[in-house]
Each structure stands twice: as C-alpha cells, then as structure tokens.
Design a protein around this motif. Structure first.
Motif, PDB file in Angstrom:
ATOM      1  N   ARG A  48       0.835  -1.209   0.000  1.00  0.00           N
ATOM      2  CA  ARG A  48       0.000   0.000   0.000  1.00  0.00           C
ATOM      3  C   ARG A  48       0.865   1.253   0.000  1.00  0.00           C
ATOM      4  NH1 ARG A  48      -4.334   0.276   4.760  1.00  0.00           N
ATOM      5  NH2 ARG A  48      -4.649  -1.815   3.917  1.00  0.00           N
ATOM      6  N   THR A 353     -13.212   7.180   1.737  1.00  0.00           N
ATOM      7  CA  THR A 353     -12.521   6.016   1.158  1.00  0.00           C
ATOM      8  C   THR A 353     -12.111   6.294  -0.292  1.00  0.00           C
ATOM      9  OG1 THR A 353     -14.607   4.958   0.495  1.00  0.00           O
ATOM     10  CG2 THR A 353     -13.719   4.361   2.644  1.00  0.00           C
ATOM     11  N   ARG A 357      -8.293   6.797  -1.746  1.00  0.00           N
ATOM     12  CA  ARG A 357      -8.038   5.762  -2.767  1.00  0.00           C
ATOM     13  C   ARG A 357      -7.901   4.373  -2.164  1.00  0.00           C
ATOM     14  NH1 ARG A 357      -4.759   7.721  -8.097  1.00  0.00           N
ATOM     15  NH2 ARG A 357      -5.439   9.890  -8.085  1.00  0.00           N
ATOM     16  N   HIS A 358      -8.679   4.121  -1.145  1.00  0.00           N
ATOM     17  CA  HIS A 358      -8.618   2.803  -0.521  1.00  0.00           C
ATOM     18  C   HIS A 358      -9.996   2.409  -0.023  1.00  0.00           C
ATOM     19  CE1 HIS A 358      -7.068  -0.605   1.776  1.00  0.00           C
ATOM     20  NE2 HIS A 358      -6.013  -0.504   1.001  1.00  0.00           N
ATOM     21  N   PRO A 361      -9.611   0.979   4.330  1.00  0.00           N
ATOM     22  CA  PRO A 361      -8.353   1.411   4.954  1.00  0.00           C
ATOM     23  C   PRO A 361      -8.086   0.810   6.333  1.00  0.00           C
ATOM     24  CG  PRO A 361      -9.959   3.203   4.924  1.00  0.00           C
ATOM     25  CD  PRO A 361     -10.526   2.100   4.095  1.00  0.00           C
ATOM     26  N   ASP A 376      -2.268  -5.003  -2.809  1.00  0.00           N
ATOM     27  CA  ASP A 376      -3.350  -4.578  -1.936  1.00  0.00           C
ATOM     28  C   ASP A 376      -4.580  -4.414  -2.827  1.00  0.00           C
ATOM     29  OD1 ASP A 376      -5.138  -3.446  -0.209  1.00  0.00           O
ATOM     30  OD2 ASP A 376      -3.803  -1.868   0.520  1.00  0.00           O
ATOM     31  N   PHE A 379      -6.850  -1.098  -3.059  1.00  0.00           N
ATOM     32  CA  PHE A 379      -6.363   0.151  -3.623  1.00  0.00           C
ATOM     33  C   PHE A 379      -7.200   0.492  -4.856  1.00  0.00           C
ATOM     34  CE2 PHE A 379      -3.551   2.142  -6.827  1.00  0.00           C
ATOM     35  CZ  PHE A 379      -3.264   3.329  -6.155  1.00  0.00           C
TER      36      PHE A 379
END
Length: 443
Positions: A48, A353, A357-358, A361, A376, A379
């Motif tokens: 990540r 989120t 960009r996840h 998280p 990940d 992502f």
C-alpha cells in the motif's frame, strides 16, 4: 501552492451503445493462486505504501514542494515533506489480551459503539521509523492505514508539526457514456436476513412481484419493464443463534440450518427467470469472514444457478453496465470506519474512502482481510460512477465531484428486512430513488 489532493488525467473511453453490455471486474478480489504460508500482514502495508507513495511523490516533485525526507532524516526546525502510513493510538481500542481477561471477570462487558477518545493521537510511519504528529491533522477524521504526504517541521519536543496534508484524491474516472434516451434501472437491495426471527418473506415477495412486473398499475409495470439488473448486497440469510457453536449438529439442526438457504433460492428463482442478478456475500452469509469475501457457492442455489442470469460475486463487487462503472460492498468497510473515526453521516465515510483511494483502509488492522504478499486489492486505481454500500440503517444518497470533473453517485442501501426499502438507480442519468414495501395491516 497548498497541499490538498490531486488526480491523474482522465483516460478516454468510447461512449456506450444503446444495448446493455455487462463487464465483470471482480478478478482482483478473487483468491485463486494465493497461498497462505504464514506470511505477516506487514506485507500489505508495504504494498500500500509503495503504491501510494509513487502517486504522491509525482505531484510533490511536479510542483516543487519542500524537500522530501524520511522520518529518520528529520531535523528540528527544518521544513520538509514526509510520506508514510498513519497509525492512530486509541485509548479505547479493544485489545485481545484485555478481552481474554474480561472474559474471566465477574463484571459484565459493555461494548461501546465508537472507540474514539479525546486523548487519541496520530503517528506517521515509514520504513525508517515513526514520529508523533501534532497540528493540522484531526485524529477524529483519520484512522490507521491511510497513506498521506504531510508538510511541516520537527519541533523541539520531537513531534512533527503538520502545516499541510496531501491526500491522494479521487482516482481517474472513465468518461460517462452519452446519455441514453431510454430509462434503464438497476435495483440494489441488501439485508434480506431470511431465517431471522423477524424475517418477513411477504415483504421480499412484494419486491419480487414489483420488479418482475406482477404488481402495481400500468405505470409501475412500465417502470418494472425497464429494470435491467438486480444486485443483492450481502446478509441475505441469517442462521438461528446457538446452532453454529462449533459442536456437531444433529440431523434436525442440520435441516434448520439449510432452511433459510432453500427459501432464498426459491425466491431468487423468480428473479433469475427474467432478470440478471448478482448476489454478494455479507457478514451473516455462509462465506469466508475476511475480506475480500469469495462468491457464495453455486451448490447453495440449485434452482437459481441453473439460469445464466444468476451470478454469485465477491464482496467487494466491481462491474460495468453500459460503460457505467459500479463498485459496492456489503457494508463492513464503512461500519468499521464508524467505530474508529467520526463523520456526519455514512456518505461522508464513503467519500473519504474514495479520496484516500482505498476501499477498506482499516483492513487488516481492525477489519479482517486475507494476508496478501505482493498487492493490496482494495487500492482504487479508477473511480466508479456509482459507489454503493449495503446493510445500512437508512437510505441516503448524494453526488460528489472530484477536482478533475469526476462525478460519483454515493448510495447507502438500507437493510431490507428492517426497513422494507430497496433502491432503484436509473442508468440514463444516475438518479436514484427508494422503493418502499410495507406489510403492516390495520385492524
């Protein structure tokens, strides 16, 4: 120039055609050749950090911000930019050792809804070390696992005084196709909870009759004829409490365990006979606990799975309809964020989120996920046009706009068993509205 968020240039995309096209993109969430060999979760954080650092450094160098350094290279009073993963020290965060000791105490356990505390503070960590943060970043907003770039300077007390922060911002988005002249609807529903003590099969049957055109006046039947897809976002069944306690089950208990699934298959059979249907697993469904949850096995649906319109999908679920990109979860990612941070509503958690960009998280810190070694999967490389989260308390929606013109329709899909509400989304203009079904009879 201030550090805020940034976006790559949008990629071009050919406008969609009038016929409905569907594209699956769940491969990234499917666990196929992955093998567990005792690997640690630190490898997900490394993957990540590498992905996000590449994005953040591009804009830092492009706009010639202060010099970039690592935590180990910090010097008192010298302004710089550091990129790393946030960690939030939380006084009330549950600890497995505490849970073990409390199980043996005589005092009853009271589990708080939210673990926030005024003494919580943030730490930034990279490969070289970690430093406590003070200043601009609010611990109530951020959580463990986010990768950010922060600008500031080290103080005499050894803290890093944050003067500005750079988040990744919304990912690039494919252009929306040209608006169709025809209405096409997608139905989103979650939390059917068939088999629960308060289960109401009549309520779901009313929904089925409506979307298959067997209910309502001529206008409603005309709208039903324009429904092109149905998505069930988790928690479709609920098993009787006490049955799944690790003990061998008697024959009559095995029968009780299979009844909710059989009932669900009978109901879904009516939909798949005429409409494409995607079903995602949720926390209460017979699937793996950790994210990404793998598709419910087709053998659970001997009736529905005979139709090629039936598709068992992963959670999270990503797909395209007529070049409109959908991304959705069964709710675990947003529900977990609510335990460790604060926002005015669930839609704000969803928006965060996307900006971080996840998708999840808090995984693997407080949300279970598979221990990937070299990637990940949560992502976000591209921005959806529709982002939905299932099993929420109420229906909420709004449109957010990114700095590069990205438009995203956010939708909280409520628990159908408790609210009787499903959501209809029009592919023509991305407008959505609630479908409400009540079965209370006046006496």
């Amino acid at each position: 120039m201030e550090l805020r968020d940034f976006n790559d240039h949008q990629s071009s995309h050919e406008p969609g055609v009038e016929v409905l096209t569907k594209q699956e993109e769940d491969e990234v969430f499917e666990i196929q050749k992955e093998t567990y060999r005792g690997q640690q979760y630190s490898q997900i954080y490394f993957a990540r950090l590498h992905l996000m650092r590449t994005l953040l450094l591009e804009v830092i160098y492009e706009f010639k911000f202060a010099a970039v350094c690592t935590v180990l290279e910090l010097e008192e009073g010298k302004e710089c930019v550091i990129v790393g993963t946030l960690y939030k020290h939380m006084k009330l965060k549950p600890c497995i050792l505490d849970e073990y000791s409390k199980e043996r105490s005589a005092m009853p356990l009271v589990k708080p809804h939210n673990f926030m505390h005024p003494d919580d503070h943030l730490v930034l960590e990279d490969e070289s070390g970690r430093v406590k943060l003070s200043g601009l970043l609010l611990p109530s907003v951020y959580i463990t696992g986010i990768v950010v770039a922060i600008q500031g300077k080290e103080t005499g007390a050894g803290d890093f005084l944050v003067q500005d922060v750079l988040e990744a911002g919304l990912p690039p988005q494919i252009e929306l196709p040209l608006k169709s002249k025809e209405d096409k609807y997608v139905v989103l529903v979650s939390g059917l909870s068939i088999g629960s003590s308060n289960s109401n099969p009549l309520q779901f049957q009313l929904l089925i009759d409506h979307i298959t055109g067997h209910l309502g006046d001529e206008k409603e039947q005309n709208i039903a004829s324009q429904i092109v897809h149905v998505v069930i976002a988790g928690n479709s069944v609920e098993f009787p409490r006490g049955l799944l306690n690790g003990q061998n089950l008697a024959a009559k208990d095995l029968s009780r365990l299979s009844e909710p699934i059989k009932e669900l298959d009978i109901l879904l059979n009516q939909i798949t006979a005429g409409l494409p249907l995607d079903i995602m697993p949720g926390p209460s469904d017979p699937a793996n606990f950790s994210l990404p949850q793998q598709p419910l096995h087709r053998c659970l649906f001997p009736g529905s799975s005979t139709y090629n319109t039936f598709r068992s999908c992963t959670n999270p679920h990503c797909f395209e309809l007529d070049n409109i990109r959908f991304l959705g979860t069964s709710g675990q990612n947003v529900d977990d964020l609510e335990k460790y941070s604060e926002a005015k509503d669930k839609l704000e958690f969803m928006e965060r989120t996307l900006k971080w960009r996840h998708l999840a998280p808090t995984a693997p810190n407080t949300l279970g996920c598979y221990p990937y070694t070299d990637k990940d999967p949560f992502f976000l490389e591209s921005c959806p046009h529709v982002y939905f989260v299932g099993n929420q308390d109420k229906y909420e929606t709004r449109v957010i706009k990114g700095s590069e013109g990205q438009l995203v329709r956010l939708i909280c899909v409520p628990k159908f068993n408790e609210t009787g509400v499903a959501v209809m989304l029009n592919l023509r203009n991305l407008e959505s509205h609630a479908l409400s079904f009540g079965t209370q009879f006046s006496t």
